[in-house]
Design an enzyme around this catalytic site. Structure first.
Site, PDB file in Angstrom:
ATOM      1  N   ASP A  10       0.706  -1.227  -0.067  1.00 10.27           N
ATOM      2  CA  ASP A  10      -0.086  -0.019  -0.101  1.00 10.27           C
ATOM      3  C   ASP A  10       0.840   0.996   0.028  1.00 10.27           C
ATOM      4  O   ASP A  10       2.246   0.998   0.239  1.00 10.27           O
ATOM      5  CB  ASP A  10      -0.995  -0.059   1.334  1.00 10.27           C
ATOM      6  CG  ASP A  10      -1.873   1.220   1.382  1.00 10.27           C
ATOM      7  OD1 ASP A  10      -2.529   1.629   0.307  1.00 10.27           O
ATOM      8  OD2 ASP A  10      -1.984   2.037   2.393  1.00 10.27           O
ATOM      9  N   SER A  11       0.234   2.421  -0.065  1.00  6.62           N
ATOM     10  CA  SER A  11       0.971   3.720  -0.169  1.00  6.62           C
ATOM     11  C   SER A  11       1.525   3.809   1.371  1.00  6.62           C
ATOM     12  O   SER A  11       2.480   4.724   1.446  1.00  6.62           O
ATOM     13  CB  SER A  11       0.308   4.813  -0.574  1.00  6.62           C
ATOM     14  OG  SER A  11      -0.811   4.911   0.333  1.00  6.62           O
ATOM     15  N   CYS A  73      -4.405  -1.511  -1.865  1.00  7.77           N
ATOM     16  CA  CYS A  73      -4.424  -0.206  -2.198  1.00  7.77           C
ATOM     17  C   CYS A  73      -5.322   0.007  -3.248  1.00  7.77           C
ATOM     18  O   CYS A  73      -5.171  -0.632  -4.406  1.00  7.77           O
ATOM     19  CB  CYS A  73      -3.085   0.526  -2.243  1.00  7.77           C
ATOM     20  SG  CYS A  73      -3.159   2.041  -2.827  1.00  7.77           S
ATOM     21  N   GLU A 154      -2.672   8.951   8.411  1.00  7.76           N
ATOM     22  CA  GLU A 154      -1.359   8.641   8.279  1.00  7.76           C
ATOM     23  C   GLU A 154      -0.633   9.159   9.537  1.00  7.76           C
ATOM     24  O   GLU A 154       0.304   8.750  10.272  1.00  7.76           O
ATOM     25  CB  GLU A 154      -0.490   9.007   7.199  1.00  7.76           C
ATOM     26  CG  GLU A 154      -0.952   7.907   6.128  1.00  7.76           C
ATOM     27  CD  GLU A 154      -0.031   6.595   6.234  1.00  7.76           C
ATOM     28  OE1 GLU A 154       0.949   6.439   6.815  1.00  7.76           O
ATOM     29  OE2 GLU A 154      -0.453   5.606   5.611  1.00  7.76           O
ATOM     30  N   CYS A 187     -10.760   3.055  -0.039  1.00  8.59           N
ATOM     31  CA  CYS A 187      -9.594   3.396   0.266  1.00  8.59           C
ATOM     32  C   CYS A 187      -9.366   2.588   1.366  1.00  8.59           C
ATOM     33  O   CYS A 187     -10.023   2.635   2.396  1.00  8.59           O
ATOM     34  CB  CYS A 187      -9.267   4.974   0.599  1.00  8.59           C
ATOM     35  SG  CYS A 187      -7.745   5.191   1.100  1.00  8.59           S
ATOM     36  N   HIS A 189      -7.216   3.031   3.853  1.00  6.60           N
ATOM     37  CA  HIS A 189      -7.113   3.817   4.994  1.00  6.60           C
ATOM     38  C   HIS A 189      -8.430   3.882   5.946  1.00  6.60           C
ATOM     39  O   HIS A 189      -8.513   4.169   6.898  1.00  6.60           O
ATOM     40  CB  HIS A 189      -6.508   4.989   4.714  1.00  6.60           C
ATOM     41  CG  HIS A 189      -4.878   5.030   4.433  1.00  6.60           C
ATOM     42  ND1 HIS A 189      -4.347   4.765   3.303  1.00  6.60           N
ATOM     43  CD2 HIS A 189      -3.921   5.433   5.143  1.00  6.60           C
ATOM     44  CE1 HIS A 189      -3.057   4.800   3.211  1.00  6.60           C
ATOM     45  NE2 HIS A 189      -2.926   5.320   4.340  1.00  6.60           N
TER      46      HIS A 189
HETATM   47  N1  DGL Z   1      -4.868   3.081   0.946  1.00  7.18           N
HETATM   48  C1  DGL Z   1      -4.607   3.756  -0.272  1.00  7.18           C
HETATM   49  C2  DGL Z   1      -5.800   3.329  -1.118  1.00  7.18           C
HETATM   50  O1  DGL Z   1      -6.784   2.621  -0.860  1.00  7.18           O
HETATM   51  C3  DGL Z   1      -4.610   5.188  -0.104  1.00  7.18           C
HETATM   52  C4  DGL Z   1      -3.939   6.040  -1.083  1.00  7.18           C
HETATM   53  C5  DGL Z   1      -3.317   7.107  -0.827  1.00  7.18           C
HETATM   54  O2  DGL Z   1      -1.995   6.888  -0.739  1.00  7.18           O
HETATM   55  O3  DGL Z   1      -3.673   8.459  -1.073  1.00  7.18           O
HETATM   56  O4  DGL Z   1      -6.229   4.018  -2.129  1.00  7.18           O
END
Ligand code: DGL
Length: 277
Positions: A10-11, A73, A154, A187, A189
């Site tokens: 993931d990011s 992600c 985050e 998302c 997150h």
């Molecule tokens: N968890 C990522 C997603 O599902 C987050 C993306 C981001 O870093 O903006 O899209």
């Protein structure tokens, strides 16, 4: 049987929201997770940037000998799934969007008003809408981007008024104006603010792709006879910039595990390898 780990990426820390569901459903599986915390958020970046970051991480996971890659992600799943599948045809690669889209299409009908929230890139890609419609074209689907959610999460700004106000800022008109009864957390997150959303909009049904993808992981591993049994591998969590929130979240996930929780953390630079903090 295949005791190699499953690769997740993931990011940042969002993809960690899949891990408790994986541990519950498939306790014998082990994992290597990569969170690109140094470069998060991805969701407002150009598709070409996201593609090059994702290729680097997938390359690293393949070199680490994972048996499968789960793109934990939505932003990367929306932009890079086919690219990564073409680059690594030898390994199963799962995106997180399709299983949730299929589930939404099966569990809703034309009386429902479904809202999708996600990053700018995910929402602008229209991937959720087109996949859901491909399974059921009689559904009412609305989408909106909530770009400030990921940076706040985050930073660990979750259980407080700032997050609640941000949720209302993005979602009040969206939920009430479209008479939504269902929301997809588009998302990874966002499951971390699911409780806030439930408290602010108690009548909404919430679809959480981080839990749904686990059934797909099981199905693919079963079909290929790749489920693990008594694997000795230690779970490894890599971050490109290991933050306190990232470590705390992993501690929280494993808090009920035995003393040898079999977890390692690493601060990792994709170009130069391991870094000490
Ligand atoms: N968890 C990522 C997603 O599902 C987050 C993306 C981001 O870093 O903006 O899209």
């Amino acid at each position: 049987m295949d005791n190699r780990p499953i690769g997740f990426f993931d990011s940042g820390l969002g993809g960690l929201t899949c891990i408790p569901y994986l541990m519950k459903a498939l306790p014998d599986e082990r994992m290597i997770y990569f969170g690109d915390t140094a470069r998060t958020p991805y969701g407002s970046k150009a598709a070409s940037t996201i593609r090059s970051f994702s290729m680097e991480i997938a390359d690293f996971l393949v070199r680490s000998d994972v048996k499968m890659i789960v793109i934990a992600c939505n932003t990367v799943s929306a932009t890079c799934l086919e690219l990564l599948r073409n680059r690594f045809p030898q390994i199963p690669i799962l995106g997180i969007i399709d299983p949730a889209a299929r589930k939404a299409a099966q569990s809703c009908d034309s009386r429902n008003n479904i809202g999708i929230i996600g990053t700018k890139v995910t929402i602008n890609s229209g991937t959720y809408k087109s996949l859901i419609s491909s399974y059921n074209d009689r559904l009412n689907i609305y989408e909106t981007a909530c770009p400030a959610f990921v940076p706040l999460i985050e930073e660990g700004i979750i259980d407080n008024e700032i997050m609640d106000l941000t949720i209302k800022y993005y979602m009040d008109d969206f939920v009430y104006g479209n008479k939504l009864d269902t929301v997809i957390l588009g998302c990874t997150h966002y499951p971390l603010i699911k409780k806030n959303i439930e408290r602010i909009y108690p009548d909404l049904d919430i679809i959480n792709p981080s839990s749904i993808v686990v059934s797909k992981i099981r199905q693919v591993l079963e079909e290929r006879n790749m489920l693990a049994e008594n694997s000795e591998f230690s779970n490894i969590f890599y971050a490109s910039d290991l933050s306190e929130n990232f470590v705390n979240m992993i501690d929280h996930i494993f808090e009920n595990e035995s003393a040898d929780a079999r977890v390692k953390f690493k601060n990792f630079d994709l170009e130069n390898g391991e870094r000490h903090i």
